[in-house]
Design an enzyme around this catalytic site. Structure first.
Site, PDB file in Angstrom:
ATOM      1  CE  LYS A 248      -3.533  -2.555   2.381  1.00 36.66           C
ATOM      2  NZ  LYS A 248      -2.912  -3.937   2.553  1.00 36.66           N
ATOM      3  CB  CYS A 358      -6.205  -9.074   5.535  1.00 35.09           C
ATOM      4  SG  CYS A 358      -5.141  -9.314   6.712  1.00 35.09           S
TER       5      CYS A 358
END
Length: 434
Positions: A248, A358
């Site tokens: 990211k 996640c």
């Protein structure tokens, strides 16, 4: 270390399975350990394949073994049986070789030598019965399957669990979307919604076209969505909290933002820095606990990918299902709440905050945001639009957050929860005489 290559590879596979089932992150540690590093590449790949096949079907294997065993054998013996079954039923290993090498593996170790007859008899019994069925309810640990059924219904739980047995393709994020078609053709890859590439190519990533040039990095298609929703603009300041391994951070830097990446792990940040160098991107890296980082800077855009049970990553990391414990959900939820409160203080008035995990567990996703918004009236949801960032439309919840389940994308994806919020802009100070 055995001089017999077959025995050495299976010994390494046994160490991988032992490590994966004994502690969280044990598999990653063992993959980088001496037993694997001493093997030639082909045997190293085989050892990993055997261990992963056993982990992907651990539930059905154990169910079949329990019917053959009067009482549980020592853990090392049980793992030898698991590896033997995985080889015989799901890898390209002849049945006789799967049995013979498992017996040899048991005989080679002091603690398992007395059980070599049991290993022989049990595996031969399994072979007579044939491979166990991939019952979705057996593929996941019972406590996790019960949680998924409660959260997503029986059909949803089955759809999620079915993917545990399937080996995933590799997803890539591109440094520049303009190169998508050319790189996709070179790697025989599919361009996914949002711009990720998906390829079934195997082998050493460093040898793939575009790797050395820094044209892409490995990142699950779901993992790329949170940074796209943050929508960092050129020249904006962006903060990536709990940043490692760094996919990211690379996305935010590629978008032209001035990125600060914070993570408490110096070794993991070192890997992030290496990927920045490979891709020719830049970001400030800070070794610090995101919850207590002392600097007072605020940012236009903040992304928090919080530590979690990681149950959504089972396609690539099936060990997380068996290493997770029920009590971890609550303890990690407390950590996430602390990090989310700290992240909020880093957002400028009028700025954006994306929270993601996640995890498939609602306590780590939906419940966190509900609690946070109740405590912070200066923040409100900025709903995602259908398909935004490449998110599957099935993942969009009525409130505009995303609950990405692994079966929402054809071919599978990591499970994620993602919420985008904005902080209320500072009110102008009224002037004039009183």
């Amino acid at each position: 270390m055995s001089s017999d290559p077959q025995l050495a590879a299976r010994t390494a596979a046994l160490e991988l399975l032992d490590a994966a089932l004994s502690r969280r992150a044990g598999l990653d540690e063992a993959l980088a350990g001496p037993a694997m590093s001493r093997l030639p590449p082909r045997d190293r790949a085989f050892a990993r394949a055997v261990a992963m096949a056993a982990l992907r079907r651990l539930g059905p294997i154990d169910k079949a073994l329990s019917a053959k065993l009067n009482r549980p054998p020592p853990p090392a013996v049980l793992n030898i049986l698991r590896l033997g079954a995985a080889q015989a039923f799901w890898l390209d290993v002849p049945e006789f070789a799967a049995v013979a090498t498992s017996v040899e593996l048991a005989a080679s170790r002091k603690g398992t030598r007395a059980f070599k007859g049991l290993v022989n008899a049990v595996l031969r019994g399994l072979l007579r019965d044939g491979p166990p069925a991939d019952d979705p309810a057996a593929l996941a640990p019972p406590w996790l399957y019960a949680r998924w059924r409660a959260a997503y219904g029986e059909a949803g739980a089955q759809a999620v669990a079915t993917l545990i047995a399937q080996e995933p393709a590799t997803d890539l994020t591109l440094k520049s979307s303009e190169e998508a078609e050319g790189i996709a053709e070179t790697l025989d890859a599919q361009v996914l919604p949002g711009g990720s590439l998906r390829t079934s190519r195997r082998g050493d990533l460093a040898e793939w076209p575009g790797y050395a040039e820094g044209a892409w990095w490995v990142q699950d298609a779901s993992a790329a969505i949170p940074a796209r929703l943050l929508a960092a603009q050129p020249g904006e300041t962006a903060l990536d909290l709990c940043a490692a391994p760094g996919g990211k951070t690379l996305q935010l830097a590629a978008a032209g933002a001035q990125v600060t990446a914070v993570d408490r792990s110096a070794p993991r940040l070192k890997r992030l820095s290496a990927n920045l160098a490979r891709t020719g991107l830049s970001a400030e890296t800070v070794v610090a606990d995101a919850a207590t980082w002392g600097e007072g800077r605020t940012f236009d855009a903040v992304l928090l990918d919080a530590p979690c049970t990681a149950t959504g990553t089972f396609r690539r990391h099936p060990d997380v299902l068996w290493a997770a414990r029920p009590g971890e959900v609550a303890s990690l939820a407390a950590v996430q709440a602390s990090l989310l409160a700290a992240a909020a203080e880093r957002v400028k008035p009028g700025g954006r905050l994306v929270y993601c995990v996640c995890s498939l567990e609602p306590e780590e996703g939906e419940a966190q945001i509900e609690r946070f918004l109740a405590a912070r009236p200066d923040f409100s949801l900025a709903p995602a639009s259908p398909g935004e960032g490449g998110a599957p439309e099935a993942s969009l919840k009525p409130d505009g957050t995303l609950r990405i389940l692994p079966h929402h994308l054809p071919g599978g994806c990591d499970g994620f929860y993602v919420a985008r919020m904005v902080r209320q802009a500072a009110l102008p100070v009224s002037g004039g005489a009183r």
